[in-house]
Design a protein around this motif. Sequence first.
Motif, PDB file in Angstrom:
ATOM      1  N   SER A 276       0.896  -1.289  -0.046  1.00 35.45           N
ATOM      2  CA  SER A 276       0.052  -0.144   0.067  1.00 35.45           C
ATOM      3  C   SER A 276       0.842   1.343   0.088  1.00 35.45           C
ATOM      4  O   SER A 276       2.306   1.008   0.204  1.00 35.45           O
ATOM      5  CB  SER A 276      -0.824  -0.052   1.159  1.00 35.45           C
ATOM      6  OG  SER A 276      -0.070   0.070   2.318  1.00 35.45           O
ATOM      7  N   GLY A 277       0.252   2.434  -0.277  1.00 36.58           N
ATOM      8  CA  GLY A 277       0.941   3.704  -0.097  1.00 36.58           C
ATOM      9  C   GLY A 277       1.351   4.188  -1.403  1.00 36.58           C
ATOM     10  O   GLY A 277       1.030   3.624  -2.552  1.00 36.58           O
ATOM     11  N   SER A 278       1.707   5.399  -1.413  1.00 36.18           N
ATOM     12  CA  SER A 278       2.156   6.122  -2.560  1.00 36.18           C
ATOM     13  C   SER A 278       3.373   5.358  -3.446  1.00 36.18           C
ATOM     14  O   SER A 278       3.299   5.717  -4.619  1.00 36.18           O
ATOM     15  CB  SER A 278       2.422   7.672  -2.260  1.00 36.18           C
ATOM     16  OG  SER A 278       3.591   7.687  -1.421  1.00 36.18           O
ATOM     17  N   TYR A 281       1.752   2.586  -5.316  1.00 35.32           N
ATOM     18  CA  TYR A 281       1.075   3.127  -6.431  1.00 35.32           C
ATOM     19  C   TYR A 281       1.935   3.571  -7.621  1.00 35.32           C
ATOM     20  O   TYR A 281       1.935   3.470  -8.733  1.00 35.32           O
ATOM     21  CB  TYR A 281       0.313   4.467  -5.884  1.00 35.32           C
ATOM     22  CG  TYR A 281      -1.005   3.801  -4.999  1.00 35.32           C
ATOM     23  CD1 TYR A 281      -1.194   2.522  -4.758  1.00 35.32           C
ATOM     24  CD2 TYR A 281      -1.816   4.790  -4.496  1.00 35.32           C
ATOM     25  CE1 TYR A 281      -2.059   2.053  -3.917  1.00 35.32           C
ATOM     26  CE2 TYR A 281      -2.856   4.267  -3.606  1.00 35.32           C
ATOM     27  CZ  TYR A 281      -3.069   2.932  -3.347  1.00 35.32           C
ATOM     28  OH  TYR A 281      -4.040   2.583  -2.593  1.00 35.32           O
ATOM     29  N   ALA A 282       3.150   4.520  -7.240  1.00 30.54           N
ATOM     30  CA  ALA A 282       4.102   4.913  -8.308  1.00 30.54           C
ATOM     31  C   ALA A 282       4.782   3.739  -9.058  1.00 30.54           C
ATOM     32  O   ALA A 282       4.656   4.020 -10.253  1.00 30.54           O
ATOM     33  CB  ALA A 282       4.992   5.876  -7.501  1.00 30.54           C
TER      34      ALA A 282
END
Length: 298
Positions: A276-278, A281-282
Motif C-alpha cells: 500500500s501507499g504512494s 502506487y508510483a
Amino acid sequence: MQYGCKWEGNHNEGHCVCEHLSTFAILMSKEPLEVPGLNYVTYVALSVSVLSLISNLVIELIVWSDVVKTSTLYLRHIAHVNISLCLLIADLCFLASSDPKNISDLWCRTSVVLKHFCYLAMFFWMFCLSATLLHQAVFLFHKVSKKNYLRFSMVIGYFCPLLIVVITFLTNDGGIEGKYYSKDTCWLVYGGLLKGTIYTFIIPVGAIVFINVFSMLVVIMKLISHHTEIQQKNEISPEKEKAAAKTVMRSVILLTPIFGVTWIFGFAILVLDLTSGSLAYAVHYIFTVANGFQVGSK
C-alpha cells in the motif's frame, strides 16, 4: 478485509469472494493490489500496444524485401518480428483473461500457459537480439550466417521457454489450480520467497534483463569509443559532437525497451514491500506505463 473483496455471509463464515481485475503489474506481483485507475491504464496501454504490434507486423510484411537486404538487417528484423509476435499474443491473452471472475477455469488455465510461454519467449528473443548486437559491436568483421542464426534463435527463442513451461506445468500436477496458477489472477502462483511457479517466470526474466543491460552498456561504450577515436584523429565541429551525442542518447532510448530494461521496475514491485501507499502506487504505475505500451519492433 481486502479492497475488492466481499463477505459471502453467515452461511459461509470466514470466506470472502474477491473481484479483482488483473492489472499488468500482476505479472511481477506477489498478490493483487488495487491501485486507483490502474485497470484503465492497463486496458488503454495494452490496446495501444496490440494495435501498434499489428501495424508493425503488417509493415514488416510489406517492406521486408525492400528493407532486409543485408545479413545484419535480416538478423535484426527476424528478432523484431518474433518479439512483436510473442508480445502480441501475450497481450491479447492478458486482455482476454483480465476479469478472472467471469471466465471459465479452462480458459483461465489456458491463458496462463499462453502468457507464461509468450512473455518468456519474448524475453528470450530479446536475448537473441542483444546477443546479435553485442556480437556485431565486438566482432566487427565476423559475420554470422543466416542459417546458423535461425537455428540458434529458434532454440533459444522458442525451445527454452517451451521447456520451462512444460516442466513447470507437469511438475505441478498437470497445471492444477492453486499450484500452477491462481484463479483469482489468471497468472502464476506466488508461494513465498523462491516458492511458487511465478519464479519460473521471474528468474529467467531477471537473468535475461541482467545480460541485456550488460550488452546495452557494451554497445554504448563501443559507440562512445568509436566517436572518441574519430575525435582524436580529426578536428570535430560542435555540430558533429552534438550529432554523436544524439546518436548515443537515441541508442539508449531505443535499446532500453527492446532489451526489456524497463522491467526492472517489476522487480521493485516484487522485492519492496509494496502492499500500500504512494510508493507502491508510483512503482505500479511506472511499470504498467513503461511496459504496457511496449512495442516489440522499433
